[in-house]
Write a protein that holds these residues in place. Sequence first.
Motif, mmCIF file in Angstrom:
data_model
loop_
_atom_site.group_PDB
_atom_site.id
_atom_site.type_symbol
_atom_site.label_atom_id
_atom_site.label_comp_id
_atom_site.label_asym_id
_atom_site.label_seq_id
_atom_site.Cartn_x
_atom_site.Cartn_y
_atom_site.Cartn_z
ATOM 1 N N LYS A 1 24.619 -26.843 -31.638
ATOM 2 C CA LYS A 1 25.744 -26.139 -31.003
ATOM 3 C C LYS A 1 25.330 -24.774 -30.461
ATOM 4 C CE LYS A 1 28.622 -29.401 -32.293
ATOM 5 N NZ LYS A 1 27.785 -30.560 -32.342
ATOM 6 N N GLN A 2 24.642 -23.966 -31.281
ATOM 7 C CA GLN A 2 24.256 -22.614 -30.887
ATOM 8 C C GLN A 2 22.962 -22.218 -31.574
ATOM 9 O OE1 GLN A 2 27.339 -19.521 -31.125
ATOM 10 N NE2 GLN A 2 28.792 -21.141 -31.633
ATOM 11 N N SER A 3 22.373 -21.093 -31.108
ATOM 12 C CA SER A 3 21.189 -20.531 -31.758
ATOM 13 C C SER A 3 21.251 -19.017 -31.673
ATOM 14 C CB SER A 3 19.914 -21.053 -31.096
ATOM 15 O OG SER A 3 19.887 -20.695 -29.729
ATOM 16 N N THR A 4 20.604 -18.372 -32.626
ATOM 17 C CA THR A 4 20.587 -16.916 -32.632
ATOM 18 C C THR A 4 19.444 -16.407 -31.761
ATOM 19 O OG1 THR A 4 19.093 -16.743 -34.529
ATOM 20 C CG2 THR A 4 21.475 -16.880 -35.006
ATOM 21 N N LYS A 5 19.521 -15.141 -31.380
ATOM 22 C CA LYS A 5 18.460 -14.520 -30.592
ATOM 23 C C LYS A 5 17.137 -14.536 -31.360
ATOM 24 C CE LYS A 5 17.056 -10.232 -28.288
ATOM 25 N NZ LYS A 5 15.655 -10.482 -28.602
ATOM 26 N N ASP A 6 17.184 -14.230 -32.659
ATOM 27 C CA ASP A 6 15.972 -14.243 -33.474
ATOM 28 C C ASP A 6 15.314 -15.624 -33.471
ATOM 29 O OD1 ASP A 6 16.263 -11.576 -34.137
ATOM 30 O OD2 ASP A 6 17.130 -11.973 -36.117
ATOM 31 N N ALA A 7 16.117 -16.670 -33.566
ATOM 32 C CA ALA A 7 15.578 -18.039 -33.551
ATOM 33 C C ALA A 7 14.937 -18.343 -32.204
ATOM 34 C CB ALA A 7 16.686 -19.042 -33.857
#
Length: 131
Positions: A66-72
Amino acid sequence: MANFEKSLNIRTTEHLELFVEDGILLCIYKDIAMVDLAYAQACVRERLEYVRDKTYPSLFDITRIKQSTKDARDFLANEGNELVSASAILISSPMLQMTANFYIMVNKPINPTRMFTDRKSALEWLARFKD
């Protein structure tokens, strides 16, 4: 996965399904709402254990994310691309398209990377990066 030949060495991990088909590594992410740094690191660790120091052009099927973080995304674009000669990102929704475009344009992966909406086109593009 039932339609794949039994000769494929399919590994199912906590986060991924992994197998090599015609010299291309396929990484199919499992259902998840948010890929954070810890999840991304676990996926890369599982992939590296599977490939055992061999570099592959790789298809990353993120259709169930669905989504991902900037760090990932930062991690996946750099350290996360170890032993990947080229990346095809398989997407299935406008939200994933936006995320994948952002990843390619802003995070600037260290290897050739393209986004696809169909597996066949992705595999055809990756074929040019096989040894």
